[in-house]
Motif scaffolding. Sequence first.
Motif, PDB file in Angstrom:
ATOM      1  N   ARG A 149      69.720  54.039   3.580  1.00 13.63           N
ATOM      2  CA  ARG A 149      69.736  53.175   4.760  1.00 13.63           C
ATOM      3  C   ARG A 149      71.035  52.393   4.820  1.00 13.63           C
ATOM      4  O   ARG A 149      71.619  52.052   3.797  1.00 13.63           O
ATOM      5  N   ALA A 150      71.471  52.100   6.031  1.00 15.11           N
ATOM      6  CA  ALA A 150      72.675  51.290   6.216  1.00 15.11           C
ATOM      7  C   ALA A 150      72.336  49.821   6.409  1.00 15.11           C
ATOM      8  O   ALA A 150      73.237  48.971   6.444  1.00 15.11           O
ATOM      9  N   ASP A 151      71.039  49.508   6.542  1.00 11.32           N
ATOM     10  CA  ASP A 151      70.629  48.113   6.707  1.00 11.32           C
ATOM     11  C   ASP A 151      69.490  47.824   5.740  1.00 11.32           C
ATOM     12  O   ASP A 151      69.033  48.692   5.014  1.00 11.32           O
ATOM     13  N   GLY A 152      69.022  46.581   5.761  1.00 14.17           N
ATOM     14  CA  GLY A 152      67.959  46.176   4.866  1.00 14.17           C
ATOM     15  C   GLY A 152      68.505  45.488   3.628  1.00 14.17           C
ATOM     16  O   GLY A 152      69.693  45.549   3.322  1.00 14.17           O
ATOM     17  N   GLY A 240      49.653  41.101  -8.114  1.00 20.32           N
ATOM     18  CA  GLY A 240      49.246  42.482  -7.910  1.00 20.32           C
ATOM     19  C   GLY A 240      50.094  43.413  -8.748  1.00 20.32           C
ATOM     20  O   GLY A 240      50.850  42.984  -9.618  1.00 20.32           O
ATOM     21  N   SER A 241      49.995  44.687  -8.481  1.00 21.50           N
ATOM     22  CA  SER A 241      50.724  45.703  -9.227  1.00 21.50           C
ATOM     23  C   SER A 241      52.222  45.623  -8.924  1.00 21.50           C
ATOM     24  O   SER A 241      52.624  45.652  -7.757  1.00 21.50           O
ATOM     25  N   PRO A 242      53.080  45.555  -9.941  1.00 20.37           N
ATOM     26  CA  PRO A 242      54.519  45.522  -9.682  1.00 20.37           C
ATOM     27  C   PRO A 242      55.012  46.808  -9.041  1.00 20.37           C
ATOM     28  O   PRO A 242      55.882  46.784  -8.170  1.00 20.37           O
ATOM     29  N   GLY A 243      54.449  47.949  -9.460  1.00 22.11           N
ATOM     30  CA  GLY A 243      54.856  49.209  -8.852  1.00 22.11           C
ATOM     31  C   GLY A 243      54.546  49.252  -7.380  1.00 22.11           C
ATOM     32  O   GLY A 243      55.391  49.625  -6.558  1.00 22.11           O
ATOM     33  N   ARG A 244      53.336  48.846  -7.030  1.00 22.04           N
ATOM     34  CA  ARG A 244      52.940  48.857  -5.622  1.00 22.04           C
ATOM     35  C   ARG A 244      53.784  47.882  -4.813  1.00 22.04           C
ATOM     36  O   ARG A 244      54.197  48.179  -3.681  1.00 22.04           O
ATOM     37  N   ARG A 251      60.301  50.174   1.550  1.00 27.97           N
ATOM     38  CA  ARG A 251      60.221  50.739   2.902  1.00 27.97           C
ATOM     39  C   ARG A 251      61.352  50.252   3.797  1.00 27.97           C
ATOM     40  O   ARG A 251      61.780  50.968   4.709  1.00 27.97           O
ATOM     41  N   THR A 252      61.816  49.047   3.555  1.00 29.06           N
ATOM     42  CA  THR A 252      62.876  48.482   4.407  1.00 29.06           C
ATOM     43  C   THR A 252      64.141  48.152   3.619  1.00 29.06           C
ATOM     44  O   THR A 252      65.033  47.485   4.135  1.00 29.06           O
ATOM     45  N   ALA A 253      64.227  48.604   2.372  1.00 35.73           N
ATOM     46  CA  ALA A 253      65.347  48.241   1.505  1.00 35.73           C
ATOM     47  C   ALA A 253      66.450  49.300   1.531  1.00 35.73           C
ATOM     48  O   ALA A 253      66.203  50.474   1.800  1.00 35.73           O
ATOM     49  N   HIS A 280      58.380  58.031  -7.879  1.00 31.93           N
ATOM     50  CA  HIS A 280      57.794  59.075  -7.053  1.00 31.93           C
ATOM     51  C   HIS A 280      57.522  58.642  -5.610  1.00 31.93           C
ATOM     52  O   HIS A 280      57.387  59.497  -4.741  1.00 31.93           O
ATOM     53  N   HIS A 281      57.419  57.341  -5.377  1.00 33.85           N
ATOM     54  CA  HIS A 281      56.972  56.911  -4.058  1.00 33.85           C
ATOM     55  C   HIS A 281      57.923  55.952  -3.342  1.00 33.85           C
ATOM     56  O   HIS A 281      57.650  55.572  -2.200  1.00 33.85           O
ATOM     57  N   ALA A 282      59.014  55.552  -3.978  1.00 27.82           N
ATOM     58  CA  ALA A 282      59.957  54.656  -3.299  1.00 27.82           C
ATOM     59  C   ALA A 282      60.540  55.345  -2.069  1.00 27.82           C
ATOM     60  O   ALA A 282      60.728  56.556  -2.040  1.00 27.82           O
ATOM     61  N   HIS A 283      60.836  54.550  -1.063  1.00 29.45           N
ATOM     62  CA  HIS A 283      61.363  55.071   0.201  1.00 29.45           C
ATOM     63  C   HIS A 283      62.868  54.888   0.317  1.00 29.45           C
ATOM     64  O   HIS A 283      63.432  55.045   1.402  1.00 29.45           O
ATOM     65  N   CYS A 284      63.521  54.576  -0.786  1.00 32.84           N
ATOM     66  CA  CYS A 284      64.971  54.372  -0.778  1.00 32.84           C
ATOM     67  C   CYS A 284      65.496  54.689  -2.168  1.00 32.84           C
ATOM     68  O   CYS A 284      64.711  54.925  -3.096  1.00 32.84           O
ATOM     69  N   PRO A 285      66.805  54.690  -2.366  1.00 36.16           N
ATOM     70  CA  PRO A 285      67.346  54.927  -3.708  1.00 36.16           C
ATOM     71  C   PRO A 285      66.852  53.889  -4.711  1.00 36.16           C
ATOM     72  O   PRO A 285      66.603  52.727  -4.366  1.00 36.16           O
ATOM     73  N   LEU A 286      66.715  54.324  -5.950  1.00 34.27           N
ATOM     74  CA  LEU A 286      66.256  53.462  -7.032  1.00 34.27           C
ATOM     75  C   LEU A 286      67.322  53.385  -8.113  1.00 34.27           C
ATOM     76  O   LEU A 286      67.747  54.415  -8.647  1.00 34.27           O
ATOM     77  N   ALA A 287      67.772  52.177  -8.435  1.00 31.45           N
ATOM     78  CA  ALA A 287      68.723  51.960  -9.525  1.00 31.45           C
ATOM     79  C   ALA A 287      67.957  51.521 -10.759  1.00 31.45           C
ATOM     80  O   ALA A 287      67.220  50.532 -10.725  1.00 31.45           O
TER      81      ALA A 287
END
Length: 298
Positions: A149-152, A240-244, A251-253, A280-287
């Motif tokens: 994403r270019a924003d977020g 709550g769950s940190p993963g969740r 989703r917006t990051a 497995h479920h993130a909607h953006c790159p994960l560092a």
Amino acid sequence: MTSNTGAPVVVGVDGSEIALHAVRAAAREAAYRHRPLRVVHAFIWPLMGVPLGPAPGAPADGGLRNQAERHLADAVAEAGKVAPEVPVTAEVVDGSASSMLLAEARDAALVVLGNRGLGGFAGLLLGSVAVQVSAHADGPVLVVRGESRADGPVVVGVDGSELSQEAVRFAFEEAAWRGTELVAVHAWLYPTPVGPGDILPLVYDLDAFRDEEERVLAEAVAGWSERYPEVPVRRRLVRGSPGRALVEESRTAQVVVVGARGRGALGGLLLGSVSHAVLHHAHCPLAIVRKLRTVEGT
């Protein structure tokens, strides 16, 4: 720091479309950091004892070695479209993907991978490459899922551990380079053990523990906020769950940042439920930050 010098951003490619997503993300990271980009392809075939050149009677540009060189050429061209000011080098490196990338990570500012691929990178998130590289690389690893994403905001998971602090540092740098806000997320379910053998109470004051978790979150970002006053910071305390929680924020990051291991709910990140959820479920790159080792030019 001199522009385009120092430890490179390294990206692994294999000819897949997802690898080209990783190349574009890596080129942007190199531009942010004013560093060169190094594109590498793991060439395992010499270890298998198979012919590397064109088959008899086939075109001269055929064969596995020429195919690998084309993968590199395509990646270099793609990087040039995204960040033409970034100097790029490319190399076919004999060996397996995981061993090659771990060796490259010793002198890299950042290693970038696609979340799936072909050949040595096939099934990246389900196989051994992601686990080995993320768990053992001498520096941060960025796993790319599709186009960035270019924003977020930049989102970082906080748990108060030493590696969590490294992740916070990395996240502040990313937010500063990208010109965006930082969202620091601290999720908790129960009181967090502070060390081996720590015994948790059966009955506890919920408000008191919530205040303690809020303190952990505030202290984690306080010093870095002073160092990066231009980065707006939003703190999110979640029961709550940190993963969740991190997957939802993704989703917006633009990118989510986590330490490779932590304590409490984030402990054993690469092997437990948090890694499964985020990888497995993130909607953006994960560092994934194991450690930010000081290298030349960092």
